[in-house]
Design an enzyme around this catalytic site. Structure first.
Site: not given
Ligand code: OKS
Ligand code: ZN
Length: 375
Positions: A188, A229, A231, A317
Site C-alpha cells: 500500500h 494479497d 487487498h 488474508d
Molecule cells: C484501515 C486499514 C485496514 C485494512 C488494512 C489492510 C492491510 C492489508 N485503516 N493489506 O494488504 O492487509
Molecule cells: Zn492485505
C-alpha cells in the site's frame, strides 16, 4: 525453497489501530512472522537470518519513495515526542481534504508534528500542490493504520533488507525461488504515503533493485508483480503505472480497503498502458474454485509478458477465517494457488504481505510455498 528472515522485523509492535470506527488491537502483529517461521521450520524449509550488509538501502528506496518522505520516517517519532506527543506512537488525527488545500495553500507549511503526520494525500493532491506551489513536505499518511513507534523505522528497514537480500540472491544465482519472510508489509505504501500497515513498498523497491543491479550488458529485465494479497496494492500499481517494463497484476476483494483503487479500468497510462491488470472479486462468495479460475487468467497474462522475474505479493488474508477480509479460500486451496504460480516457470521472489488469522497463517503460507515447489 530458501527463506530469508530477520528478528528485527518484530520490533514494530503498535498497541492499537482504528478500524471500523473502533480502537482495536493492532492486527499486523509480530507474532504473525514467528508463527510462520516456526511452521516453515517444522516443514523443513531452510531459514536464513543472514542479511546482505552491502546493499545501500537508501539508494534503492529513493527509486520508489521521495527523499522528504524517507526523512519523515526517520525522524517522525523523535520530533513527535520532542513536541510533547505521547511516547506510544505517531498517529495522525487530521487529514487536510483536497478542498481545504485549494482554499488554503499554506496548509502544508505547518511544523506541528501531529499535523505533519496527517497533512496528507500528496498522491491525490499533487496537482493541487503544484498549482498552489505548496511545499511537498509533511504529507505522509492516508489512514489510521500506520502508527510510528520508537522502533518502527528500524523494523521497516529490516523488512526491506530481508526483501532485497532475497532479491539479490534470486537474481544473482540459479535459484528458482526464494521467500522474503518480512514485516511491516509494503504494497500500500506510495512514494510519499504510508497506509494499510505499510511504510516502504518492499516489492516495488525490489523490482527496481533487480532492474538496476542486473548486468549492464543485458537489456533491463522485465519484472512481473503478481499480487495475491486480499487487498489491492495501490502503492505497487502506482509505482509502475506508466512503466511497460514492470507488469502489475492483482486479485483482490471488490469494494474493500484501500477502497479508491483496484478497479478494472485502471490499465496503466502512457507507455505503461496495457501493463496493469486488476481482478476485483466478489466479497463473501469467492472460494478456492473461483479464486483459482481467476488466478489462472492472471497467470496467463504474466506468461504472455515473458518476464525475467516474477515477484509475488504473498498475502494469505484471502483465507476464509481472516478477521478483516471477506474471501473463502481454504488451507488446502493454498496448495493449488502455489501450484498455479509455479506454472509460470520463472525465477520467483515471494514477499510477505498480509494475513491475520494467527491460528492458520503458518500453514497457509507454508502451503503456498509447498504447492509451488511440488510442481
Ligand atoms: C484501515 C486499514 C485496514 C485494512 C488494512 C489492510 C492491510 C492489508 N485503516 N493489506 O494488504 O492487509
Ligand atoms: Zn492485505
Amino acid at each position: 525453497m530458501k527463506v530469508i528472515f530477520s528478528k528485527e522485523c518484530l520490533l514494530h509492535d503498535p498497541p492499537f489501530e482504528v478500524l471500523g470506527g473502533q480502537r482495536v488491537p493492532y492486527f499486523e502483529k509480530p507474532e504473525r512472522l514467528t508463527i510462520i517461521e516456526n511452521e516453515l521450520r517444522s516443514n523443513g524449509f531452510e531459514i536464513s537470518e543472514e542479511l546482505d550488509p552491502d546493499i545501500e538501502l537508501k539508494e534503492h528506496i529513493l527509486r520508489v519513495h521521495s527523499a522528504d518522505y524517507l526523512d519523515y520516517l526517520e525522524t517522525a517519532y523523535e520530533t513527535w515526542v520532542k513536541q510533547g506527543g505521547n511516547e506510544i506512537s505517531v498517529l495522525p488525527e487530521a487529514f487536510p481534504h483536497v478542498n481545504l488545500l485549494k482554499a488554503s495553500p499554506n496548509v502544508a507549511q505547518t511544523t506541528n508534528a501531529i499535523a505533519r503526520a496527517g497533512v496528507s494525500s500528496l498522491e491525490f493532491t499533487s496537482t493541487v500542490f503544484e498549482l498552489f506551489r505548496i511545499p511537498h513536505e509533511g504529507l505522509y499518511c492516508f489512514d489510521l493504520s500506520c502508527p510510528i513507534t520508537k522502533d518502527t523505522h528500524k523494523a521497516t528497514l529490516a523488512s526491506l533488507r530481508v526483501t532485497l537480500t532475497a532479491a539479490k540472491l534470486l537474481s544473482s544465482s540459479a535459484l528458482d525461488s526464494i521467500f522474503a519472510l518480512c514485516r511491516p508489509p509494503g504494497h500500500h505504501a506510495m512514494p510519499s504515503l504510508c497506509a494499510g500497515y505499510c511504510f516502504l513498498n518492499n516489492i516495488a523497491i525490489a523490482a527496481r533493485f533487480i532492474q538496476h543491479t542486473s548486468s549492464p550488458d543485458t537489456t533491463k529485465p522485465k519484472v512481473a508483480i503478481l499480487d495475491i494479497d486480499y487487498h489491492h496494492g495501490n502503492g505497487s500499481q502506482a509505482a509502475f503505472y506508466d512503466d511497460p517494463s514492470v507488469l502489475y497484476v492483482s486479485l483482490h476483494g471488490e469494494n474493500d480497503y484501500p477502497y479508491f483503487t483496484g478497479f478494472t479500468d485502471e490499465q496503466g497510462s502512457g507507455e505503461g498502458e496495457g501493463y496493469n491488470f486488476n481482478f476485483p472479486l466478489p466479497r463473501g462468495t469467492t472460494g478456492d474454485d473461483e479464486y483459482c479460475e481467476t488466478l489462472q487468467r492472471a497467470v496467463a497474462i504474466v506468461q504472455k509478458f515473458e518476464p525475467a522475474f516474477v515477484l509475488v505479493s504473498l498475502g494469505v488474508d484471502t483465507f476464509i477465517d481472516d478477521p478483516i477480509s471477506d474471501f473463502k479460500v481454504t488451507t488446502s486451496g493454498y496448495l493449488r494457488i502455489g501450484g498455479i504460480i509455479a506454472s509460470i516457470h520463472r525465477p520467483t521472489l515471494f514477499v510477505m504481505e498480509g494475513g491475520y488469522a494467527l491460528e492458520s497463517i503458518g500453514k497457509n503460507v507454508s502451503n503456498i510455498l509447498r504447492g509451488f515447489e511440488s510442481k
